[in-house]
Design an enzyme around this catalytic site. Structure first.
Site, PDB file in Angstrom:
ATOM      1  CG  ASP A   1     -92.109 116.813  35.375  1.00  0.00           C
ATOM      2  OD1 ASP A   1     -92.886 116.702  34.637  1.00  0.00           O
ATOM      3  OD2 ASP A   1     -91.190 116.090  35.487  1.00  0.00           O
TER       4      ASP A   1
ATOM      5  CD1 TRP B   1     -94.150 115.777  30.309  1.00  0.00           C
ATOM      6  CD2 TRP B   1     -96.044 115.008  31.356  1.00  0.00           C
ATOM      7  NE1 TRP B   1     -93.758 115.592  31.616  1.00  0.00           N
ATOM      8  CE2 TRP B   1     -95.044 114.969  32.389  1.00  0.00           C
ATOM      9  CE3 TRP B   1     -97.384 114.659  31.701  1.00  0.00           C
ATOM     10  CZ2 TRP B   1     -95.195 114.447  33.561  1.00  0.00           C
ATOM     11  CZ3 TRP B   1     -97.626 114.334  33.172  1.00  0.00           C
ATOM     12  CH2 TRP B   1     -96.481 114.211  34.068  1.00  0.00           C
ATOM     13  N   GLY B   2     -97.865 118.851  27.685  1.00  0.00           N
ATOM     14  CA  GLY B   2     -98.947 119.259  26.645  1.00  0.00           C
ATOM     15  C   GLY B   2    -100.322 119.051  27.422  1.00  0.00           C
TER      16      GLY B   2
ATOM     17  CG  ASN C   1    -102.735 121.134  32.335  1.00  0.00           C
ATOM     18  OD1 ASN C   1    -103.870 120.778  32.742  1.00  0.00           O
ATOM     19  ND2 ASN C   1    -101.720 120.796  32.986  1.00  0.00           N
TER      20      ASN C   1
ATOM     21  CG  ASP D   1     -90.391 112.240  29.452  1.00  0.00           C
ATOM     22  OD1 ASP D   1     -91.041 113.557  29.533  1.00  0.00           O
ATOM     23  OD2 ASP D   1     -90.122 111.868  30.488  1.00  0.00           O
TER      24      ASP D   1
HETATM   25  C1  GLA Z   1     -90.865 113.963  33.508  1.00  0.00           C
HETATM   26  C2  GLA Z   1     -90.236 114.905  32.525  1.00  0.00           C
HETATM   27  C3  GLA Z   1     -88.716 114.431  32.133  1.00  0.00           C
HETATM   28  C4  GLA Z   1     -88.043 114.478  33.479  1.00  0.00           C
HETATM   29  C5  GLA Z   1     -88.589 113.528  34.488  1.00  0.00           C
HETATM   30  C6  GLA Z   1     -87.839 113.284  35.746  1.00  0.00           C
HETATM   31  O1  GLA Z   1     -91.130 112.518  33.011  1.00  0.00           O
HETATM   32  O2  GLA Z   1     -90.947 115.012  31.377  1.00  0.00           O
HETATM   33  O3  GLA Z   1     -88.431 115.439  31.250  1.00  0.00           O
HETATM   34  O4  GLA Z   1     -87.866 115.853  34.030  1.00  0.00           O
HETATM   35  O5  GLA Z   1     -89.776 113.811  34.847  1.00  0.00           O
HETATM   36  O6  GLA Z   1     -88.516 112.511  36.663  1.00  0.00           O
END
Ligand code: GLA
Length: 401
Positions: free
Chosen positions: A149, A183-184, A186, A204
């Site tokens: 993450d 989450w894109g 970088n 997410d």
């Molecule tokens: C981020 C990730 C999720 C999950 C949570 C866990 O938000 O994008 O997919 O892994 O952390 O805390």
């Protein structure tokens, strides 16, 4: 001799760059992850029961292989003597190695989560500064998959941080699928094809089909939002390196047609298929969506091309994906809340996939049509296709020569 040495050192340095196990995930990874339903409520019991169901319900035969525990599996502090991560003994009384062995005994693979920052998103010890040590620890447990993450990474360069962890995994000498989860932020699709096997392209996901911006503060994205974020990145996906629009919300509260649509379009985009529901209480409808082998075959097709959106009119979209055998998958997607009429004249359109440059030209050869949800032959491309598509639903077809 000197020339030989130079060539040899060039080979060595270029292979040092190719740090990941290139032979892993030649088709998009499939499995289950705890986060979407359980967040921090993870335990040995949950994971064992989930592995039992994957092995006995037909999910394993359908291709689901990885059982992955997301955030919150650790104690809040590392072992003060060794610096190793410690699995929370209240949640995992027999330890992580025993659980990995159990999952493996079911013929499945096992995965864990951590984070490139100083702490995970839920505040557990992150891997920053411990990359090689943590990789060795994971290898000693026998894990097969690591989701990594991006919380608490202020001031860190994404490409460098993920590359370091990738090298650490390689140095630990166990083939571990490396799932980048920034989450894109970088733009990993630009640099991660030799760093990991999949990278998140979106924020997410939540169990919502479609919705615009909601209340202030953080809210998960809808399925359609993640689709829109992922759909322009088709040029970056391929065998061993996939765009990941996030884990599945099938069975988590949307309608059956919305779940079917979510699953279909993830398969059209060659997305990783990581179930995120409670498998212990899954309805027959949810199970039949998650285990539709014909639809999964589109996702897992060995040509490995992410399908593309060909047209978008009045919330009715048409998606195409070329397949290894010369056939095509085709998906009509009704994003609106009204019933929409489809009328499609095959012979007037030549479709070219922008990535593989394959062409679908029904004017020069006739294709048989198979409906992937009713599982019935549906004529061929010599006649115009006419159908009605309910709200938030799909018509997903496989065309074969
Ligand atoms: C981020 C990730 C999720 C999950 C949570 C866990 O938000 O994008 O997919 O892994 O952390 O805390």
């Amino acid at each position: 001799m000197r020339k030989c040495m130079i060539i040899l050192s060039l080979i060595i340095s270029s292979s040092a760059y190719a740090q990941k196990y290139e032979e892993l995930s030649l088709t998009p990874p499939m499995g289950w992850n705890s986060w979407n339903t359980f967040q921090c409520n993870v335990s040995e019991k949950l994971v064992m029961e989930t592995a039992d169901i994957i092995a006995s319900s037909g999910m394993k035969e359908a291709g689901y292989a990885y059982v992955v525990i997301d955030d919150c599996w650790m104690l809040k502090e590392r072992d003060p003597k060794t610096g190793d991560l410690v699995a929370d003994p209240a949640k995992f009384p027999h330890g992580m190695k025993a659980l990995a062995d159990y999952v493996h005994s079911k013929g499945l693979k096992f995965g864990l989560y951590n984070c490139a920052g100083t702490k995970t998103c839920a505040g557990y010890p992150g891997t920053r500064g411990f990359e090689y040590q943590d990789a060795r620890y994971y290898a000693s447990l026998g894990i097969d998959y690591l989701k990594f993450d991006w919380c608490n990474t202020e001031g860190i360069n994404g490409e460098e941080a993920y590359t370091t962890m990738s090298k650490a995994l390689r140095a630990a000498s166990r083939p571990i699928v490396f799932s980048l989860c920034d989450w894109g932020t970088n733009k990993p699709w630009r640099w991660a094809s030799h760093v990991g096997q999949l990278w998140r392209t979106t924020g997410d996901i939540g169990p919502y089909f479609d919705r615009g911006k909601t209340k202030e503060g953080w809210e998960p994205n809808s399925v359609m939002r993640n689709l829109d974020l992922n759909d322009t990145l088709n040029q970056y996906a391929g065998p061993g390196h996939w765009n990941d629009p996030d884990m599945l919300e099938v069975g988590n509260g949307m309608t059956e047609s919305e779940d079917r649509t979510h699953f279909s379009i993830w398969c059209m985009m060659a997305s990783p298929l990581i179930a995120g529901n409670d498998l212990r209480s899954m309805s027959p409808a949810t199970k039949s969506i998650l285990t539709n082998k014909e639809v999964i075959a589109i996702d897992q097709d060995s040509l490995g091309v992410q399908g593309f959106r060909y047209s978008n009119q009045d919330s009715l979209q048409t998606w195409f994906k070329p397949l290894k055998d010369g056939g095509w998958a085709l998906c009509f997607l009704n994003r609106s809340l009204k019933v929409q009429k489809i009328s499609y004249d095959w012979k007037t359109q030549v479709i070219t996939d922008p990535v593989s440059h394959r062409q679908l030209d029904p004017a020069s050869s006739v294709f048989k049509i198979f409906n992937l949800w009713t599982k019935k032959e549906q004529g061929n491309t010599s006649k115009e296709l006419n159908a009605e598509l309910p709200a938030h639903d799909v018509l997903m077809l496989r065309l074969t020569k």
